[in-house]
Write a protein that holds these residues in place. Structure first.
Motif, PDB file in Angstrom:
ATOM      1  N   ASN A  13       0.869  -1.163   0.000  1.00  0.00           N
ATOM      2  CA  ASN A  13       0.000   0.000   0.000  1.00  0.00           C
ATOM      3  C   ASN A  13       0.914   1.224   0.000  1.00  0.00           C
ATOM      4  O   ASN A  13       1.644   1.462   0.963  1.00  0.00           O
ATOM      5  N   SER A  14       0.886   1.993  -1.064  1.00  0.00           N
ATOM      6  CA  SER A  14       1.807   3.125  -1.210  1.00  0.00           C
ATOM      7  C   SER A  14       1.597   4.204  -0.151  1.00  0.00           C
ATOM      8  O   SER A  14       2.512   4.973   0.134  1.00  0.00           O
ATOM      9  N   ASP A  15       0.415   4.241   0.482  1.00  0.00           N
ATOM     10  CA  ASP A  15       0.158   5.227   1.534  1.00  0.00           C
ATOM     11  C   ASP A  15       1.008   4.984   2.784  1.00  0.00           C
ATOM     12  O   ASP A  15       1.189   5.885   3.593  1.00  0.00           O
ATOM     13  N   PHE A  16       1.498   3.764   2.945  1.00  0.00           N
ATOM     14  CA  PHE A  16       2.237   3.405   4.155  1.00  0.00           C
ATOM     15  C   PHE A  16       3.738   3.255   3.949  1.00  0.00           C
ATOM     16  O   PHE A  16       4.437   2.791   4.854  1.00  0.00           O
ATOM     17  N   ILE A  17       4.239   3.651   2.793  1.00  0.00           N
ATOM     18  CA  ILE A  17       5.683   3.587   2.547  1.00  0.00           C
ATOM     19  C   ILE A  17       6.329   4.837   3.131  1.00  0.00           C
ATOM     20  O   ILE A  17       5.934   5.956   2.817  1.00  0.00           O
ATOM     21  N   GLU A  18       7.320   4.622   3.989  1.00  0.00           N
ATOM     22  CA  GLU A  18       8.013   5.740   4.624  1.00  0.00           C
ATOM     23  C   GLU A  18       9.248   6.160   3.840  1.00  0.00           C
ATOM     24  O   GLU A  18       9.502   7.340   3.652  1.00  0.00           O
ATOM     25  N   SER A  19      10.041   5.175   3.387  1.00  0.00           N
ATOM     26  CA  SER A  19      11.255   5.524   2.638  1.00  0.00           C
ATOM     27  C   SER A  19      11.624   4.423   1.660  1.00  0.00           C
ATOM     28  O   SER A  19      11.254   3.269   1.829  1.00  0.00           O
ATOM     29  N   VAL A  20      12.359   4.839   0.627  1.00  0.00           N
ATOM     30  CA  VAL A  20      12.857   3.933  -0.395  1.00  0.00           C
ATOM     31  C   VAL A  20      14.308   4.306  -0.655  1.00  0.00           C
ATOM     32  O   VAL A  20      14.619   5.469  -0.879  1.00  0.00           O
ATOM     33  N   GLU A  21      15.204   3.328  -0.594  1.00  0.00           N
ATOM     34  CA  GLU A  21      16.610   3.609  -0.863  1.00  0.00           C
ATOM     35  C   GLU A  21      17.233   2.497  -1.696  1.00  0.00           C
ATOM     36  O   GLU A  21      16.857   1.338  -1.571  1.00  0.00           O
ATOM     37  N   ALA A  22      18.159   2.884  -2.548  1.00  0.00           N
ATOM     38  CA  ALA A  22      18.868   1.919  -3.376  1.00  0.00           C
ATOM     39  C   ALA A  22      19.804   1.104  -2.495  1.00  0.00           C
ATOM     40  O   ALA A  22      20.419   1.616  -1.565  1.00  0.00           O
ATOM     41  N   ASP A  23      19.904  -0.172  -2.808  1.00  0.00           N
ATOM     42  CA  ASP A  23      20.817  -1.077  -2.109  1.00  0.00           C
ATOM     43  C   ASP A  23      21.605  -1.834  -3.175  1.00  0.00           C
ATOM     44  O   ASP A  23      21.427  -3.022  -3.375  1.00  0.00           O
ATOM     45  N   GLY A  24      22.395  -1.101  -3.914  1.00  0.00           N
ATOM     46  CA  GLY A  24      23.086  -1.670  -5.062  1.00  0.00           C
ATOM     47  C   GLY A  24      22.296  -1.377  -6.331  1.00  0.00           C
ATOM     48  O   GLY A  24      21.278  -0.699  -6.303  1.00  0.00           O
ATOM     49  N   LYS A  25      22.754  -1.917  -7.450  1.00  0.00           N
ATOM     50  CA  LYS A  25      22.097  -1.633  -8.731  1.00  0.00           C
ATOM     51  C   LYS A  25      20.768  -2.350  -8.905  1.00  0.00           C
ATOM     52  O   LYS A  25      19.858  -1.840  -9.523  1.00  0.00           O
ATOM     53  N   GLU A  26      20.658  -3.548  -8.378  1.00  0.00           N
ATOM     54  CA  GLU A  26      19.469  -4.373  -8.624  1.00  0.00           C
ATOM     55  C   GLU A  26      18.687  -4.685  -7.362  1.00  0.00           C
ATOM     56  O   GLU A  26      17.944  -5.662  -7.323  1.00  0.00           O
ATOM     57  N   SER A  27      18.829  -3.882  -6.329  1.00  0.00           N
ATOM     58  CA  SER A  27      18.134  -4.146  -5.075  1.00  0.00           C
ATOM     59  C   SER A  27      17.707  -2.828  -4.434  1.00  0.00           C
ATOM     60  O   SER A  27      18.360  -1.805  -4.613  1.00  0.00           O
ATOM     61  N   THR A  28      16.616  -2.871  -3.692  1.00  0.00           N
ATOM     62  CA  THR A  28      16.047  -1.681  -3.068  1.00  0.00           C
ATOM     63  C   THR A  28      15.593  -2.014  -1.652  1.00  0.00           C
ATOM     64  O   THR A  28      15.140  -3.121  -1.393  1.00  0.00           O
ATOM     65  N   ILE A  29      15.712  -1.057  -0.759  1.00  0.00           N
ATOM     66  CA  ILE A  29      15.206  -1.218   0.605  1.00  0.00           C
ATOM     67  C   ILE A  29      13.983  -0.317   0.753  1.00  0.00           C
ATOM     68  O   ILE A  29      14.060   0.880   0.510  1.00  0.00           O
ATOM     69  N   ILE A  30      12.857  -0.922   1.137  1.00  0.00           N
ATOM     70  CA  ILE A  30      11.607  -0.184   1.321  1.00  0.00           C
ATOM     71  C   ILE A  30      11.227  -0.288   2.792  1.00  0.00           C
ATOM     72  O   ILE A  30      11.065  -1.390   3.321  1.00  0.00           O
ATOM     73  N   THR A  31      11.086   0.858   3.450  1.00  0.00           N
ATOM     74  CA  THR A  31      10.699   0.892   4.861  1.00  0.00           C
ATOM     75  C   THR A  31       9.268   1.416   4.965  1.00  0.00           C
ATOM     76  O   THR A  31       8.939   2.448   4.391  1.00  0.00           O
ATOM     77  N   MET A  32       8.454   0.684   5.703  1.00  0.00           N
ATOM     78  CA  MET A  32       7.058   1.058   5.909  1.00  0.00           C
ATOM     79  C   MET A  32       6.942   1.882   7.189  1.00  0.00           C
ATOM     80  O   MET A  32       7.828   1.829   8.054  1.00  0.00           O
ATOM     81  N   ILE A  33       5.857   2.636   7.340  1.00  0.00           N
ATOM     82  CA  ILE A  33       5.694   3.450   8.540  1.00  0.00           C
ATOM     83  C   ILE A  33       5.558   2.583   9.792  1.00  0.00           C
ATOM     84  O   ILE A  33       5.827   3.049  10.892  1.00  0.00           O
ATOM     85  N   SER A  34       5.214   1.311   9.628  1.00  0.00           N
ATOM     86  CA  SER A  34       5.123   0.387  10.767  1.00  0.00           C
ATOM     87  C   SER A  34       6.495  -0.089  11.222  1.00  0.00           C
ATOM     88  O   SER A  34       6.612  -0.735  12.255  1.00  0.00           O
ATOM     89  N   GLY A  35       7.523   0.207  10.417  1.00  0.00           N
ATOM     90  CA  GLY A  35       8.874  -0.242  10.737  1.00  0.00           C
ATOM     91  C   GLY A  35       9.281  -1.481   9.965  1.00  0.00           C
ATOM     92  O   GLY A  35      10.453  -1.861   9.966  1.00  0.00           O
TER      93      GLY A  35
END
Length: 72
Positions: A13-35
């Motif tokens: 649910n895009s409403d609950f995404i807190e942050s998005v960061e690159a973790d290399g070229k082919e990987s991403t870290i997505i943090t939700m507001i719930s932690g």
């Protein structure tokens, strides 16, 4: 509620995404507001396209209020 398809088996649910960061070229870290943290093997551009509303990644529920009520 707006679910976005991040990967074949990951919808968020895009409403609950807190942050998005690159973790290399082919990987991403997505943090939700719930932690909760997700680390899909997906380039950050694809994740950001999904969150920003690219039709390819968007999943809309016509009756999202009933979906939430029935879910829990």
């Amino acid at each position: 509620m707006k679910l976005v398809k991040i990967d074949d088996d990951l919808y968020l649910n895009s409403d609950f995404i807190e942050s998005v960061e690159a973790d290399g070229k082919e990987s991403t870290i997505i943090t939700m507001i719930s932690g909760e943290v997700f680390s899909p093997n997906v380039p950050i551009k694809k994740v950001l396209d999904a969150i920003c509303g690219s039709e390819e990644h968007s999943v809309e529920y016509e009756d999202d209020e009933n979906y939430r009520r029935n879910k829990g």
